[in-house]
Design a protein around this motif. Structure first.
Motif, PDB file in Angstrom:
ATOM      1  N   TYR A  16       0.824  -1.217   0.000  1.00 43.17           N
ATOM      2  CA  TYR A  16       0.000   0.000   0.000  1.00 43.17           C
ATOM      3  C   TYR A  16       0.852   1.257   0.000  1.00 43.17           C
ATOM      4  N   ARG A  17       1.980   1.220   0.673  1.00 41.18           N
ATOM      5  CA  ARG A  17       2.885   2.368   0.638  1.00 41.18           C
ATOM      6  C   ARG A  17       3.385   2.611  -0.780  1.00 41.18           C
ATOM      7  N   CYS A  18       3.737   1.524  -1.461  1.00 35.93           N
ATOM      8  CA  CYS A  18       4.219   1.636  -2.841  1.00 35.93           C
ATOM      9  C   CYS A  18       3.158   2.283  -3.725  1.00 35.93           C
ATOM     10  N   ILE A  19       1.907   1.889  -3.533  1.00 33.15           N
ATOM     11  CA  ILE A  19       0.812   2.439  -4.329  1.00 33.15           C
ATOM     12  C   ILE A  19       0.615   3.923  -4.033  1.00 33.15           C
ATOM     13  N   THR A  20       0.545   4.279  -2.752  1.00 32.08           N
ATOM     14  CA  THR A  20       0.235   5.662  -2.394  1.00 32.08           C
ATOM     15  C   THR A  20       1.410   6.609  -2.645  1.00 32.08           C
ATOM     16  N   GLU A  21       2.641   6.089  -2.637  1.00 34.01           N
ATOM     17  CA  GLU A  21       3.809   6.951  -2.840  1.00 34.01           C
ATOM     18  C   GLU A  21       4.324   6.932  -4.271  1.00 34.01           C
ATOM     19  N   ARG A  22       3.640   6.218  -5.149  1.00 31.69           N
ATOM     20  CA  ARG A  22       3.991   6.270  -6.571  1.00 31.69           C
ATOM     21  C   ARG A  22       3.713   7.679  -7.095  1.00 31.69           C
ATOM     22  N   ARG A  23       4.591   8.180  -7.932  1.00 29.53           N
ATOM     23  CA  ARG A  23       4.419   9.507  -8.509  1.00 29.53           C
ATOM     24  C   ARG A  23       4.724   9.474 -10.006  1.00 29.53           C
ATOM     25  N   ASP A  24       4.084  10.368 -10.741  1.00 26.52           N
ATOM     26  CA  ASP A  24       4.428  10.582 -12.139  1.00 26.52           C
ATOM     27  C   ASP A  24       5.586  11.576 -12.140  1.00 26.52           C
ATOM     28  N   VAL A  25       6.793  11.066 -12.346  1.00 22.51           N
ATOM     29  CA  VAL A  25       8.012  11.858 -12.162  1.00 22.51           C
ATOM     30  C   VAL A  25       8.421  12.513 -13.476  1.00 22.51           C
ATOM     31  N   VAL A 184      12.406   6.732 -17.092  1.00 17.78           N
ATOM     32  CA  VAL A 184      12.747   5.901 -15.934  1.00 17.78           C
ATOM     33  C   VAL A 184      14.141   6.265 -15.426  1.00 17.78           C
ATOM     34  N   GLY A 185      14.254   6.430 -14.114  1.00 16.81           N
ATOM     35  CA  GLY A 185      15.569   6.679 -13.539  1.00 16.81           C
ATOM     36  C   GLY A 185      15.484   6.967 -12.054  1.00 16.81           C
ATOM     37  N   TYR A 186      16.632   6.927 -11.405  1.00 18.49           N
ATOM     38  CA  TYR A 186      16.689   7.313  -9.999  1.00 18.49           C
ATOM     39  C   TYR A 186      16.458   8.827  -9.883  1.00 18.49           C
ATOM     40  N   VAL A 187      15.873   9.236  -8.779  1.00 17.71           N
ATOM     41  CA  VAL A 187      15.603  10.657  -8.542  1.00 17.71           C
ATOM     42  C   VAL A 187      16.160  11.055  -7.186  1.00 17.71           C
ATOM     43  N   ASP A 188      16.347  12.368  -6.994  1.00 16.43           N
ATOM     44  CA  ASP A 188      16.911  12.789  -5.701  1.00 16.43           C
ATOM     45  C   ASP A 188      15.873  12.758  -4.589  1.00 16.43           C
ATOM     46  N   HIS A 189      14.586  12.776  -4.939  1.00 14.95           N
ATOM     47  CA  HIS A 189      13.536  12.585  -3.940  1.00 14.95           C
ATOM     48  C   HIS A 189      12.207  12.376  -4.652  1.00 14.95           C
ATOM     49  N   PHE A 190      11.255  11.819  -3.927  1.00 13.73           N
ATOM     50  CA  PHE A 190       9.891  11.664  -4.414  1.00 13.73           C
ATOM     51  C   PHE A 190       9.005  12.684  -3.708  1.00 13.73           C
ATOM     52  N   GLU A 191       8.208  13.399  -4.478  1.00 14.76           N
ATOM     53  CA  GLU A 191       7.313  14.379  -3.892  1.00 14.76           C
ATOM     54  C   GLU A 191       6.206  13.688  -3.087  1.00 14.76           C
ATOM     55  N   THR A 192       5.697  14.391  -2.074  1.00 17.03           N
ATOM     56  CA  THR A 192       4.637  13.818  -1.250  1.00 17.03           C
ATOM     57  C   THR A 192       3.260  13.960  -1.896  1.00 17.03           C
ATOM     58  N   THR A 193       3.124  14.884  -2.838  1.00 16.90           N
ATOM     59  CA  THR A 193       1.858  15.065  -3.549  1.00 16.90           C
ATOM     60  C   THR A 193       2.141  15.137  -5.048  1.00 16.90           C
ATOM     61  N   PRO A 194       1.168  14.802  -5.892  1.00 12.10           N
ATOM     62  CA  PRO A 194       1.374  14.874  -7.339  1.00 12.10           C
ATOM     63  C   PRO A 194       1.718  16.287  -7.814  1.00 12.10           C
ATOM     64  N   ASP A 195       2.556  16.374  -8.847  1.00  9.89           N
ATOM     65  CA  ASP A 195       2.966  17.667  -9.398  1.00  9.89           C
ATOM     66  C   ASP A 195       1.770  18.528  -9.782  1.00  9.89           C
ATOM     67  N   LEU A 196       0.800  17.941 -10.466  1.00 15.02           N
ATOM     68  CA  LEU A 196      -0.323  18.733 -10.967  1.00 15.02           C
ATOM     69  C   LEU A 196      -1.202  19.235  -9.828  1.00 15.02           C
ATOM     70  N   GLU A 197      -1.248  18.502  -8.741  1.00 12.81           N
ATOM     71  CA  GLU A 197      -2.000  18.976  -7.568  1.00 12.81           C
ATOM     72  C   GLU A 197      -1.284  20.159  -6.934  1.00 12.81           C
ATOM     73  N   ARG A 198       0.032  20.074  -6.803  1.00 15.95           N
ATOM     74  CA  ARG A 198       0.795  21.175  -6.213  1.00 15.95           C
ATOM     75  C   ARG A 198       0.732  22.413  -7.086  1.00 15.95           C
ATOM     76  N   ALA A 199       0.669  22.222  -8.404  1.00 15.71           N
ATOM     77  CA  ALA A 199       0.632  23.355  -9.330  1.00 15.71           C
ATOM     78  C   ALA A 199      -0.751  23.994  -9.431  1.00 15.71           C
ATOM     79  N   GLY A 200      -1.762  23.364  -8.808  1.00 17.89           N
ATOM     80  CA  GLY A 200      -3.105  23.918  -8.869  1.00 17.89           C
ATOM     81  C   GLY A 200      -3.881  23.535 -10.112  1.00 17.89           C
ATOM     82  N   TRP A 201      -3.424  22.484 -10.824  1.00 19.44           N
ATOM     83  CA  TRP A 201      -4.119  22.075 -12.044  1.00 19.44           C
ATOM     84  C   TRP A 201      -5.376  21.258 -11.723  1.00 19.44           C
ATOM     85  N   ARG A 202      -5.230  20.295 -10.820  1.00 16.33           N
ATOM     86  CA  ARG A 202      -6.354  19.462 -10.398  1.00 16.33           C
ATOM     87  C   ARG A 202      -6.149  19.036  -8.951  1.00 16.33           C
TER      88      ARG A 202
END
Length: 225
Positions: A16-25, A184-202
């Protein structure tokens, strides 16, 4: 309960953690290469996806060449300009500010395709819903995404480019459908919320508004989380 094939509470929590912490990077990719063993496990997860009629219609194109990435980025840039023009001016301005791909930054790309006639003209489970092979391939994409997250890899789905450009650049035959282009690749961190949510898109829709009882539109009792 307690059988060898049952999951423990800790194992369930990880899933469940994997599901909820998945992000479109789309950003923050590191230059570190993805080891072949890790890529192999991720692709094996994709290949383990469910498929209607056990069709297994997917194939996976692994892309590392910078020239190919540049061509794909050019295709994205053209499509992105076309897409921006479809929105109202204020929305278009926000759209243009969004980072929507990491094609050149990601160490590798994966193109997941669907071969619709792999099992012949009549396939168990597709006799009345012909798109089930496409949906099955999307299940493979989801498996890849979750396995990648478990491997601490970021994944971004690039859908803003034409299928014909994908076919031309990657040499995909006309009878094969490109389903997903993934960064696909390693990243320096995973965001806690989706990018589009943080940007105010949806915003994320409330689950309780989407669960019906017996008939579409008949709201069910509150879903326990």
């Amino acid at each position: 309960m307690g059988h060898d094939d049952s999951f423990s509470g800790d194992e369930r929590a990880v899933i469940y953690r994997c599901i909820t912490e998945r992000r479109d990077v789309r950003r923050n990719f590191l230059p570190d290469p993805v080891p072949d063993a890790v890529l192999g496990r991720v692709l094996a997860a994709g290949h383990a996806a469910p498929s209607v009629g056990f069709l297994q219609p997917w194939s996976f194109i692994v892309i590392r060449d910078q020239g190919t990435k540049s061509a794909l980025h050019g295709a994205f840039t053209r499509a992105n300009a076309e897409a921006a023009a479809l929105f109202e001016p204020e929305r278009a301005q926000l759209y243009r500010s969004l980072k929507l791909e990491g094609i050149r930054e990601a160490p590798l790309l994966l193109c997941v395709t669907c071969e619709r006639d792999r099992a012949g003209p009549v396939v168990l489970g597709r006799t009345h819903q012909s798109e089930m092979d496409i949906y099955s391939t999307v299940c493979a994409v989801q498996n890849i995404w979750l396995a990648a997250r478990a491997e601490n890899l970021g994944v971004g789905w690039v859908s803003i480019l034409s299928l014909q450009d994908l076919r031309d650049i990657l040499g995909i035959p006309d009878l094969i459908i490109p389903i997903a282009l993934l960064c696909v690749g390693y990243v320096d961190h995973f965001e806690t919320t989706p990018d589009l949510e943080r940007a105010g898109w949806r915003k994320r829709l409330p689950l309780d508004d989407l669960v019906f009882s017996e008939r579409f539109g008949a709201l069910a009792d509150k879903v326990a989380s």
